[in-house]
Scaffold this motif. Structure first.
Motif, short mmCIF file in Angstrom:
data_model
loop_
_atom_site.label_atom_id
_atom_site.label_comp_id
_atom_site.label_asym_id
_atom_site.label_seq_id
_atom_site.Cartn_x
_atom_site.Cartn_y
_atom_site.Cartn_z
N CYS A 348 0.92 -38.74 -2.28
CA CYS A 348 1.87 -37.70 -1.88
C CYS A 348 3.27 -38.29 -1.72
N PHE A 349 3.34 -39.52 -1.19
CA PHE A 349 4.63 -40.19 -1.02
C PHE A 349 5.31 -40.36 -2.38
N ARG A 350 4.54 -40.78 -3.36
CA ARG A 350 5.11 -40.96 -4.71
C ARG A 350 5.55 -39.63 -5.31
N CYS A 351 4.72 -38.60 -5.11
CA CYS A 351 5.10 -37.27 -5.61
C CYS A 351 6.38 -36.79 -4.94
N ALA A 352 6.43 -36.95 -3.61
CA ALA A 352 7.59 -36.46 -2.86
C ALA A 352 8.84 -37.23 -3.27
N THR A 353 8.71 -38.53 -3.49
CA THR A 353 9.85 -39.32 -3.93
C THR A 353 10.35 -38.82 -5.29
N ALA A 354 9.40 -38.61 -6.20
CA ALA A 354 9.78 -38.15 -7.54
C ALA A 354 10.44 -36.77 -7.48
N VAL A 355 9.84 -35.88 -6.71
CA VAL A 355 10.31 -34.50 -6.69
C VAL A 355 11.58 -34.32 -5.86
N PHE A 356 11.56 -34.85 -4.63
CA PHE A 356 12.68 -34.58 -3.72
C PHE A 356 13.84 -35.56 -3.89
N GLU A 357 13.53 -36.83 -4.18
CA GLU A 357 14.62 -37.80 -4.22
C GLU A 357 15.12 -38.07 -5.62
N GLU A 358 14.22 -37.95 -6.60
CA GLU A 358 14.68 -38.21 -7.97
C GLU A 358 14.83 -36.92 -8.77
N GLY A 359 14.49 -35.79 -8.14
CA GLY A 359 14.65 -34.50 -8.80
C GLY A 359 13.85 -34.35 -10.09
N LYS A 360 12.72 -35.03 -10.14
CA LYS A 360 11.90 -34.99 -11.37
C LYS A 360 10.95 -33.80 -11.37
N GLU A 361 10.65 -33.34 -12.56
CA GLU A 361 9.56 -32.37 -12.74
C GLU A 361 8.32 -33.21 -12.99
N ILE A 362 7.30 -33.05 -12.18
CA ILE A 362 6.14 -33.90 -12.42
C ILE A 362 4.90 -33.06 -12.72
N GLU A 363 3.95 -33.70 -13.35
CA GLU A 363 2.65 -33.09 -13.59
C GLU A 363 1.75 -33.58 -12.45
N TRP A 364 1.43 -32.66 -11.52
CA TRP A 364 0.74 -33.09 -10.29
C TRP A 364 -0.57 -33.81 -10.60
N ALA A 365 -1.26 -33.32 -11.61
CA ALA A 365 -2.58 -33.89 -11.90
C ALA A 365 -2.49 -35.34 -12.39
N ASP A 366 -1.29 -35.75 -12.85
CA ASP A 366 -1.11 -37.17 -13.21
C ASP A 366 -1.18 -38.05 -11.97
N TYR A 367 -0.84 -37.46 -10.83
CA TYR A 367 -0.84 -38.23 -9.58
C TYR A 367 -2.16 -38.05 -8.83
N PHE A 368 -2.55 -36.76 -8.68
CA PHE A 368 -3.76 -36.45 -7.91
C PHE A 368 -4.97 -36.48 -8.80
N ASN A 369 -5.60 -37.62 -8.91
CA ASN A 369 -6.85 -37.66 -9.65
C ASN A 369 -7.73 -38.76 -9.07
N GLY A 370 -9.00 -38.67 -9.38
CA GLY A 370 -9.98 -39.58 -8.80
C GLY A 370 -9.65 -41.03 -9.08
N GLU A 371 -9.13 -41.28 -10.26
CA GLU A 371 -8.85 -42.67 -10.66
C GLU A 371 -7.77 -43.28 -9.74
N ASN A 372 -6.68 -42.53 -9.54
CA ASN A 372 -5.62 -43.04 -8.66
C ASN A 372 -6.10 -43.21 -7.22
N ILE A 373 -6.89 -42.24 -6.79
CA ILE A 373 -7.40 -42.33 -5.41
C ILE A 373 -8.29 -43.57 -5.27
N ALA A 374 -9.16 -43.78 -6.24
CA ALA A 374 -10.09 -44.93 -6.18
C ALA A 374 -9.31 -46.25 -6.14
N LYS A 375 -8.28 -46.33 -6.97
CA LYS A 375 -7.49 -47.56 -7.04
C LYS A 375 -6.86 -47.88 -5.68
N LEU A 376 -6.27 -46.84 -5.08
CA LEU A 376 -5.58 -47.04 -3.81
C LEU A 376 -6.56 -47.28 -2.66
#
Ligand SMILES: Nc1nc2c(ncn2[C@@H]2O[C@H](COP(=O)(O)OP(=O)(O)O)[C@@H](O)[C@H]2O)c(=O)[nH]1
Ligand SMILES: [Mg+2]
Length: 387
Positions: A348-376
């Protein structure tokens, strides 16, 4: 997944909102002092948008949104040189007294939590650098507020209108006559002006003061309502929010439960994940995010537990014990939930940084997925929980 689950996630999100106590902040100062601009800068435009306010008494408007963690009371202000000046102080004073009386005599609508819902917790008093002076009226109102034992900070606004000498003169006046802490601000969005003022601006100090002067129970609401401030949000999540859910998870496993029943932890993990997402303000950005986050947790939790087991990560946790072979005990339940909380918070921190601070349009599913969760989660088991 059942069709009605997205609604359940919305419902969980509302439950989370309902559980967050909101500080009441009074915003004072002359008309044009920059009150609305300060509010917009600190909390984002949505809160004080025209039309959202409800007049609570003459000249005082309440801004409150169900999903925002603060309640703001904006005073209409007064124009220098009009008869409104004397009315302003009397109005504000009368209203504060009325609130206190209501608190002292609990009535039908405030019996649940009279102290918290019926008083002002702090005052931000705006004085404009544009006027180049501190008026007797400002001093008078500030002294009245202080006499009521309210925490008051002066927000010295629009400092982009002052040269160094004028700024110094205003600071001396505030120090000598108001005897409260003050913070220099400017809401200008001109990048050149902002850069020139960099060493003078004290937005962060203002926010720090505001948090320090709130009761512990009101800080989550305040921090979650802030625009940006992602580091403060992360700290709140790690130290206050995730531990609520790891305790709940431990409670479920007080009597060790078979691995096949680990699904009992899923509702706790869903609520934790939505709570984290909400604290970063991501729920306001995308309505469907709650169903995405919720359904990822629903579908991945079991697999993540199996992966964590097969990678022997629980062995890194003291107190897991010998029962690990067949059951989930409190140490497994809480460390698994804590690791997931850490993972979701990082994402969520990475998403919020991308969206709120860098003004990026992101694909949420690129961030929220089992693989990323498992890694972290693996990272948490190996190093994260030590830091
Ligand atoms: N130059 C400058 N103008 C500002 C700043 N903050 C607000 N203003 C302007 O001052 C006017 C009054 O601001 P507003 O926030 O509406 O004041 P309020 O009446 O106290 O709510 C508006 O025209 C703003 O654009 C600032 O930091 N710098
Ligand atoms: Mg205004």
């Amino acid at each position: 997944m059942k069709d009605d689950q997205p609604d359940d996630f919305e419902k969980t999100l509302s439950e989370i909102s309902a559980g967050i106590k909101k500080p009441n902040i009074l915003i004072c100062g002359a008309t044009g002092a920059g009150k609305s601009s300060v509010v917009n800068y600190v909390f984002g435009v949505a809160l004080a948008r025209i039309g959202h306010g409800i007049p609570v008494t003459q000249g005082i408007t309440k801004y409150q949104q169900e999903n925002t963690g603060v309640v703001l009371f904006d005073t209409e202000g007064y124009e220098v040189g009009t008869e409104k000046i004397s009315k302003y102080k009397a109005n504000v004073e009368r209203w504060i007294n009325e609130l206190r009386d209501a608190t002292a005599k609990p009535s039908k609508e405030n019996q649940t939590d009279p102290i918290l819902s019926h008083q002002i917790h702090e005052v931000w008093y705006c004085i404009s650098g544009g006027n180049k002076r501190v008026t007797d009226m400002d001093v008078d109102v500030i002294q009245m507020l202080r006499a009521k034992k309210l925490p008051v900070a002066v927000v010295l606004t629009q400092i982009d209108n002052l040269d160094a000498e004028e700024l110094e003169a205003m600071e001396v006046a505030i120090r000598n006559h108001c005897q409260v802490e003050f913070f220099r601000t400017s809401a200008t969005d001109d990048p050149a002006v902002k850069a020139a003022l960099q060493d003078y601006l004290q937005w962060e100090e203002l926010i720090g003061w505001a948090i320090d002067h709130l009761d512990e129970s009101l800080r989550e609401g305040f921090i979650s309502a802030l625009k940006g401030n992602l580091d403060a949000k992360k700290k709140l999540i790690n130290h206050k929010i995730i531990p609520l859910y790891t305790s709940a998870a431990a409670g479920v496993a007080l009597t060790p439960i078979p691995f096949s029943d680990a699904a009992l932890l899923v509702p706790i993990q869903i609520k934790m994940s939505l709570h984290i997402m909400k604290t970063y303000g991501l729920d306001q950005k995308l309505r469907n995010l709650s169903s995405l986050v919720g359904s990822v947790v629903v579908s991945e939790s079991g697999r993540l537990l199996a992966q964590t087991l097969s990678a022997n990560l629980f062995k890194l946790i003291p107190g897991v014990g010998t029962a690990i072979g067949t059951t989930v005990n409190t140490a497994v339940a809480s460390s698994f939930t804590a690791a997931m909380g850490y993972a979701i918070s990082e994402i969520c921190f990475r998403c919020a940084t991308a969206v709120f601070e860098e003004g990026k349009e992101i694909e949420w599913a690129d961030y929220f997925n089992g693989e990323n969760i498992a890694k972290l989660m693996t990272e948490w088991f190996k190093v994260g929980r030590h830091g």
